[in-house]
Design an enzyme around this catalytic site. Structure first.
Site, PDB file in Angstrom:
ATOM      1  N   TRP A 160      37.017  52.350  28.649  1.00 60.84           N
ATOM      2  CA  TRP A 160      35.989  53.006  27.883  1.00 60.84           C
ATOM      3  C   TRP A 160      36.609  54.478  27.189  1.00 60.84           C
ATOM      4  O   TRP A 160      35.729  55.360  27.426  1.00 60.84           O
ATOM      5  CB  TRP A 160      34.580  53.206  28.578  1.00 60.84           C
ATOM      6  N   GLU A 367      29.470  60.004  30.279  1.00 57.99           N
ATOM      7  CA  GLU A 367      29.762  61.463  30.795  1.00 57.99           C
ATOM      8  C   GLU A 367      28.762  61.537  32.151  1.00 57.99           C
ATOM      9  O   GLU A 367      28.528  62.810  32.157  1.00 57.99           O
ATOM     10  CB  GLU A 367      29.421  62.730  29.614  1.00 57.99           C
TER      11      GLU A 367
END
Ligand code: CAA
Length: 385
Positions: A160, A367
């Protein structure tokens, strides 16, 4: 909607900066956002244009080729860009995320060497922490690094990786000894041209589709020893401090998405007639719109506060996780309700709200998931001060 951030008493310079970002987003990003969403192509020309206007590498120092903004000012810009397209904005913000570890843990010479060429040329960079087997558990990474003479040698896989297929430079976290978990981790700058790096295909994602996301494979990739950022074993702390700084920038992407969805819903509710009147005249719709604008404002305030604490040099893991958690979840709720206001039309690609809803979902995942943010918040409030 004129952003209520005016209440912060923005200076003329800050307003001009925000207006420039708003103009770029509305005139250049919005007209092509659906096209890039459909194709999933990386928006090369748009990013180049943004770079020429100083809208990339926002918080990198001017002497290193960045725009030199505070986090607060960067958030003003990012909200506008994200109201245009979150995929484009994530590509832009990922550059700051990739370069921040070099500021957090690097020497002045390393900042000059590794930030300047990227920021000056308009190249892309990637933050490479996540792996197939280590997402939320950042200290559980397996990508190995070993010292060999005056080099480090990397082996392993990353997953990712935002901008991974288009970046010229990677900031890679790897471990000297997996058994040591966070105490074994290192941070290294790796040129994308280094021998032994294999890039995977661009992931066919639900949302933020034009943001380039790939897997990376490192097979005996050799980098000079001076590419180590911080000391051996300090990589985890460099990553965590970086994420503290970047989470307000991510949180404000969510605020921008939510604001765009709210603005579309507000307009549509005043145009769409049912039972011979605009649906905005019904309390059911009014309450949805009232909740949306209230929650957006709350997300913005939390985010700008966390940014200003960090700008003041305060440690703000708590505030930056609260901002990310709240804004990401808020954006998802606001977008779901914006689709609801549009009814069946909102569920089609004829209207922009379905894209916003798909884009918003990623905010709760990347995140640090909303669950990881809660974990950080809980640890902060329960840890003895
Ligand atoms: N600042 C400084 N130090 C910190 C810190 C911080 N914010 N957080 C933790 N530390 C320190 C701790 O004090 C501890 O230090 P000591 O060894 O000296 O005691 C050490 O680091 C280990 O901390 P923890 O015990 O808290 O570590 P943990 O293994 O329990 O993990 C975690 C904590 C918060 C869950 C962490 O793993 C985490 O943040 N996970 C999420 C990872 C993440 O956000 N990934 C996203 C990747 S980036 C991305 O998605 C971007 C993109 O592409 C767009």
């Amino acid at each position: 909607m004129a952003a209520k951030s005016e209440d912060f008493g923005l200076s003329d310079e800050q307003r001009a900066l925000r207006d420039e970002a708003r103009r770029f987003a509305q005139e250049e990003i919005v007209p092509v956002a659906a096209k890039f969403d459909e194709s999933g192509d990386f928006p090369v020309a748009l990013i180049k244009k943004a770079h020429s206007l100083g809208l990339v590498n926002l918080v990198q120092p001017v002497e290193c080729g960045g725009t030199g903004l505070s986090l607060f000012d960067a958030c003003l810009v990012i909200e506008e860009l994200a109201a245009g397209c979150a995929g484009v904005t994530t590509s832009i913000v990922a550059n700051d995320l990739a370069l921040l570890p070099i500021r957090v843990g690097g020497t002045k010479a390393q900042q000059e060497k590794f930030i300047k060429p990227v920021a000056e040329s308009g190249a892309m960079a990637s933050f490479c922490l996540t792996e197939p087997g280590a997402g939320s558990d950042a200290a559980g990474i397996s990508t190995s690094v070993r010292r060999d003479g005056d080099s480090y040698v990397l082996n392993g896989a990353k997953q990712w990786i935002t901008n991974g297929g288009v970046a010229s430079q990677y900031t890679v976290f790897a471990t000297l000894d997996k058994a040591k978990r966070h105490k074994g981790m290192c941070c290294l700058v790796v040129p994308a041209s280094a021998a032994g790096i294999k890039k995977g295909h661009h992931e066919n994602k639900l949302g933020q589709r034009c943001s380039n996301t790939v897997a990376l494979n490192f097979d005996n990739v050799r980098v000079p020893a001076e590419n180590l950022i911080g000391a051996e074993g300090e990589g985890f702390k460099v990553a965590m401090k970086t994420l503290d700084l970047s989470r307000p920038m991510t949180a404000i992407i969510a605020v921008g998405i939510a604001r765009a969805a709210y603005e579309h819903a507000l307009r549509y509710a005043q145009e769409r007639k049912q039972f011979s009147q605009a649906i905005a005249s019904f309390q059911a719709i009014q309450f949805m719109l009232a909740d949306m604008i209230t929650d957006i404002e709350a997300g913005r305030l939390l985010t700008l506060r966390s940014a200003s604490l960090l700008d003041a040099g305060r440690s703000a893991s708590l505030e930056s996780s609260m901002a990310k958690r709240f804004s990401a979840d808020m954006a998802m709720d606001v977008c779901v309700n914006a689709v609801q206001v549009f009814g069946g039309y909102g569920y089609t690609k004829e209207y922009p709200v379905e894209k916003l809803m798909r884009d918003a979902k990623l905010m709760q995942i990347y995140e640090g998931t909303s669950q990881i943010q809660r974990l950080v918040i809980a640890r902060e409030i329960l840890s003895p001060s």
